[in-house]
Design an enzyme around this catalytic site. Structure first.
Site, PDB file in Angstrom:
ATOM      1  N   HIS A  73       0.727  -1.374  -0.001  1.00  0.00           N
ATOM      2  CA  HIS A  73       0.004   0.054   0.027  1.00  0.00           C
ATOM      3  C   HIS A  73       0.957   1.266  -0.071  1.00  0.00           C
ATOM      4  O   HIS A  73       2.661   1.421   0.289  1.00  0.00           O
ATOM      5  CB  HIS A  73      -1.011   0.085   1.418  1.00  0.00           C
ATOM      6  CG  HIS A  73      -0.418   0.112   2.356  1.00  0.00           C
ATOM      7  ND1 HIS A  73      -0.139   1.705   3.201  1.00  0.00           N
ATOM      8  CD2 HIS A  73      -0.072  -0.471   3.742  1.00  0.00           C
ATOM      9  CE1 HIS A  73       0.739   0.808   4.773  1.00  0.00           C
ATOM     10  NE2 HIS A  73       0.688  -0.111   4.551  1.00  0.00           N
ATOM     11  N   ASP A  75      -0.558   4.315   0.889  1.00  0.00           N
ATOM     12  CA  ASP A  75      -0.574   5.502   2.286  1.00  0.00           C
ATOM     13  C   ASP A  75       0.346   5.080   3.216  1.00  0.00           C
ATOM     14  O   ASP A  75       0.512   4.195   3.438  1.00  0.00           O
ATOM     15  CB  ASP A  75      -2.030   5.012   2.027  1.00  0.00           C
ATOM     16  CG  ASP A  75      -2.966   3.876   2.650  1.00  0.00           C
ATOM     17  OD1 ASP A  75      -2.158   3.023   2.008  1.00  0.00           O
ATOM     18  OD2 ASP A  75      -3.500   4.001   3.684  1.00  0.00           O
ATOM     19  N   ASP A  99       6.516   0.828   7.819  1.00  0.00           N
ATOM     20  CA  ASP A  99       5.064   0.988   6.773  1.00  0.00           C
ATOM     21  C   ASP A  99       4.103   1.205   6.309  1.00  0.00           C
ATOM     22  O   ASP A  99       3.422   2.315   6.034  1.00  0.00           O
ATOM     23  CB  ASP A  99       4.156   0.763   8.092  1.00  0.00           C
ATOM     24  CG  ASP A  99       2.616   0.773   8.431  1.00  0.00           C
ATOM     25  OD1 ASP A  99       2.520  -0.658   7.210  1.00  0.00           O
ATOM     26  OD2 ASP A  99       1.996   0.172   8.879  1.00  0.00           O
ATOM     27  N   GLU A 129      -5.141   1.643   2.523  1.00  0.00           N
ATOM     28  CA  GLU A 129      -4.607   0.643   3.609  1.00  0.00           C
ATOM     29  C   GLU A 129      -5.325   1.310   4.943  1.00  0.00           C
ATOM     30  O   GLU A 129      -5.634  -0.089   5.389  1.00  0.00           O
ATOM     31  CB  GLU A 129      -3.738  -0.020   3.378  1.00  0.00           C
ATOM     32  CG  GLU A 129      -3.446  -1.818   3.691  1.00  0.00           C
ATOM     33  CD  GLU A 129      -2.575  -1.552   5.327  1.00  0.00           C
ATOM     34  OE1 GLU A 129      -2.536  -2.759   6.378  1.00  0.00           O
ATOM     35  OE2 GLU A 129      -2.743  -0.598   5.981  1.00  0.00           O
ATOM     36  N   GLU A 130      -4.999   2.257   5.279  1.00  0.00           N
ATOM     37  CA  GLU A 130      -4.228   2.049   7.400  1.00  0.00           C
ATOM     38  C   GLU A 130      -6.211   2.867   7.725  1.00  0.00           C
ATOM     39  O   GLU A 130      -5.631   4.230   8.590  1.00  0.00           O
ATOM     40  CB  GLU A 130      -3.785   3.736   6.943  1.00  0.00           C
ATOM     41  CG  GLU A 130      -2.598   2.927   6.501  1.00  0.00           C
ATOM     42  CD  GLU A 130      -1.203   1.842   7.521  1.00  0.00           C
ATOM     43  OE1 GLU A 130      -1.905   1.975   8.725  1.00  0.00           O
ATOM     44  OE2 GLU A 130      -0.520   2.063   7.658  1.00  0.00           O
ATOM     45  N   GLU A 158       4.025  -5.853   3.556  1.00  0.00           N
ATOM     46  CA  GLU A 158       3.853  -5.499   4.873  1.00  0.00           C
ATOM     47  C   GLU A 158       5.166  -5.435   6.128  1.00  0.00           C
ATOM     48  O   GLU A 158       6.091  -6.785   5.968  1.00  0.00           O
ATOM     49  CB  GLU A 158       2.486  -5.730   5.692  1.00  0.00           C
ATOM     50  CG  GLU A 158       1.564  -5.614   5.220  1.00  0.00           C
ATOM     51  CD  GLU A 158       0.648  -4.478   5.575  1.00  0.00           C
ATOM     52  OE1 GLU A 158       1.824  -3.589   6.562  1.00  0.00           O
ATOM     53  OE2 GLU A 158       0.836  -3.622   5.554  1.00  0.00           O
ATOM     54  N   HIS A 332       3.533   3.004  12.624  1.00  0.00           N
ATOM     55  CA  HIS A 332       2.981   3.634  13.811  1.00  0.00           C
ATOM     56  C   HIS A 332       3.215   4.724  14.893  1.00  0.00           C
ATOM     57  O   HIS A 332       2.591   5.271  14.878  1.00  0.00           O
ATOM     58  CB  HIS A 332       1.777   3.159  13.921  1.00  0.00           C
ATOM     59  CG  HIS A 332       0.580   3.027  12.828  1.00  0.00           C
ATOM     60  ND1 HIS A 332      -0.775   2.447  12.627  1.00  0.00           N
ATOM     61  CD2 HIS A 332       1.206   2.245  11.600  1.00  0.00           C
ATOM     62  CE1 HIS A 332      -1.077   1.686  11.710  1.00  0.00           C
ATOM     63  NE2 HIS A 332      -0.560   1.796  10.300  1.00  0.00           N
TER      64      HIS A 332
END
Lengths: 355, 355
Positions: A73, A75, A99, A129-130, A158, A332
């Site tokens: 992903h 984003d 990530d 995705e987030e 990932e 994150h």
């Protein structure tokens, strides 16, 4: 007139990771990075490039007997004053480094470098995705362009500390409603206490022995848990209803129908409603290409117990694993960071696998 | 200048019931009726009259060896276009006829007529019975003027179809907090599910055999019931807390301390908090005055299972029963009504008892 940000796929993979991180791309704001990725991929004559919203798919069509998919992903979660990236002592710091721009950079480098890979390859770069699952760009491709995602085996890039985490468990949430008959507590025998009756449901949960089956060589671990209970109207009324929400995590040798049948048998006699359901994904490690990949990684694969986007491939019949540089525990976080060596190692393994 | 509404205690008891009903006296608006009651009682030289807020106490002091208390509340629930009262075919219709102006009328008639009753008598007319317990006028008298309420036996004139309903059960509400350890449902064995653990509390409730003890000749029936349960944070978290609220109704041979000790023994090992508690009341039917009264009523007394204001007398050591004209099922109803014969019968029994 608008100009598209350019990314250089001939740069080294660590520099490319930094370049991708430095393009603002919080969920919902993926247009700039998607444009950059599309522009770079369209410059490669050996790839067919497709686009849907801010998701880009690029693929070879060499007529190989097997096709593998590499997906990531584009984003990130919101930045936390941790951009632009910086490289210090061999570690790239900043939002997205783990990530999962490092994984994206590896896949983009492979896309550019491998003009004649051993298997046909489909590269997927997607949006959203987030955030809420219904917005997920990979989910949208599955619904609207499933033919773009055909293949024999998929790798989701990932972060996994560059270990193969195979498949994922399915998840199902049910609601059990236990009925009673309201009455005054001073004459409770005139009614029937729904909370007391719900004890029978808790009995089943307390006695439950979860399976730990081995699927395609990986050991899963199921679970059955009440995640919410509520009952009772007021302090002076025998409750006439109690509801229990139960989450079931099940290994990918069962599909949602089998999981539901299992729950209905377990809670026979109770009123059951399926509240939500997401299928698991088999790791597919019995496929020759997958087996070869695992051997190259050199460390034993583990079963993925949580639900991840790999299950979206499973819904198309494509087994999938998670494999990417970086420590998922740093995703994150404000101090998100990824060792350059991890990125280079993932690059090396995938290059060897596909060459 | 304000004028006080006059009531005529020489009128027949049914007319007096109607007159009391026709004075607006919804809870909080009792001043007019309290003034009228006070004025009428102060005209009676054989009574000493006391007042606190809108509660009036009047009593004889004849030096009798026993003192009985007759108590009734002056307020009603809001009217429902069912005033003024009307008398039709021997039935008085309207708000308050059952709950409990008929009982008040009987007591006021007795107060006026019995200049030399067999026992000393304390008449109590109080405010705020139909609203929050903390406002209750009888509760206020218990707290602030307990010496006004001394006696050997009390009758609360609440509607009881003119049967003696003796004492009342105590009520206690506890909160049990069951702790767990939060975890992700995909790895539930890393945590501890508080909802599952709460099953042990429900086990106790399901297995509980309530006592049905005989107290002062009346059979009570206890109860132990969960009235509320809640647990769970979100669909993807193993819950770390579950709370269960449990109501215990207990016979008046136990006081709150004994009831609490019983619950703490029953739920040993759990975290328990007493949320609220109100003691029961013994019926006191072993007292000679009470026994004589029951004989005059002529129908077997029954145990009062719900909590009522009689327990306020119990807290002063005064046993108490409910006895009044009218069907309690008609209280608060739009078609509230009371047979004149019921009122006259209650009047007759009490007159014979006290003469």
């Amino acid at each position: 007139m608008t100009s598209t940000t350019a990314i250089d796929l001939t740069a080294d993979v660590v520099s490319l990771t930094q370049a991708l991180c430095d393009i603002p791309s919080v969920s919902g704001e993926e247009k700039e990075i998607a444009d950059a990725v599309e522009l770079a991929l369209r410059a490669l004559p050996h790839l067919e490039v497709l686009r849907d919203g801010d998701a880009i798919v690029a693929r070879t069509s060499l007529g190989r007997p097997s096709r593998v998919i590499l997906a990531g992903h584009l984003d990130t979660v919101p930045i936390a004053a941790n951009l632009p990236t910086r490289l210090e002592d061999g570690v790239v710091h900043g939002r997205g480094t783990v990530d999962m721009k490092a994984g994206d950079a590896v896949f983009l480098k492979l896309a550019a470098a491998l003009t004649a890979p051993k298997y046909d390859v489909t590269y997927v770069f997607y949006d959203h995705e987030e955030v809420a699952a219904r917005l997920n760009g990979l989910g949208r491709l599955v619904r609207e362009h499933p033919e773009w995602l055909t293949g024999d085996f998929a790798i989701l890039g990932e972060p996994s500390n560059a270990i193969v985490e195979g498949g994922c468990q399915g998840t199902m949430r049910i609601k059990i409603t236990v009925a009673g008959v309201a009455a005054h507590p001073a004459r409770s025998w005139m009614g029937s206490n729904a909370i007391h009756s719900a004890g029978a449901v808790l009995d089943v949960l307390r006695a439950y022995e979860p399976r730990q089956p081995v699927v395609d060589g990986l050991q899963y671990h199921e679970g059955l848990n009440a995640v919410k209970i509520e009952g009772g109207i007021a302090g002076n009324v025998i409750p006439d209803e109690c509801t229990i929400y139960i989450n079931h995590r099940y290994a990918p040798d069962r599909d949602p129908a089998a999981a539901e049948a299992h729950l209905r048998e377990l809670f026979a006699g109770h009123e059951i409603e399926v509240v939500d359901s997401a299928p698991g994904a088999r790791p597919g490690l019995d496929h020759p290409a997958a087996r070869e990949f695992v051997e190259l990684v050199g460390r034993p694969p583990t079963a993925k117990l949580g639900w991840t986007d790999v299950s979206r491939f499973s819904s198309l019949g494509v087994p999938a694993v998670n494999f990417g540089p970086g420590d998922p525990l740093l995703a994150h976080k404000d101090d998100e960071r990824c060792p350059a060596a991890d990125i280079e190692s993932a690059m090396h393994i995938l290059t060897r696998w596909l060459s």
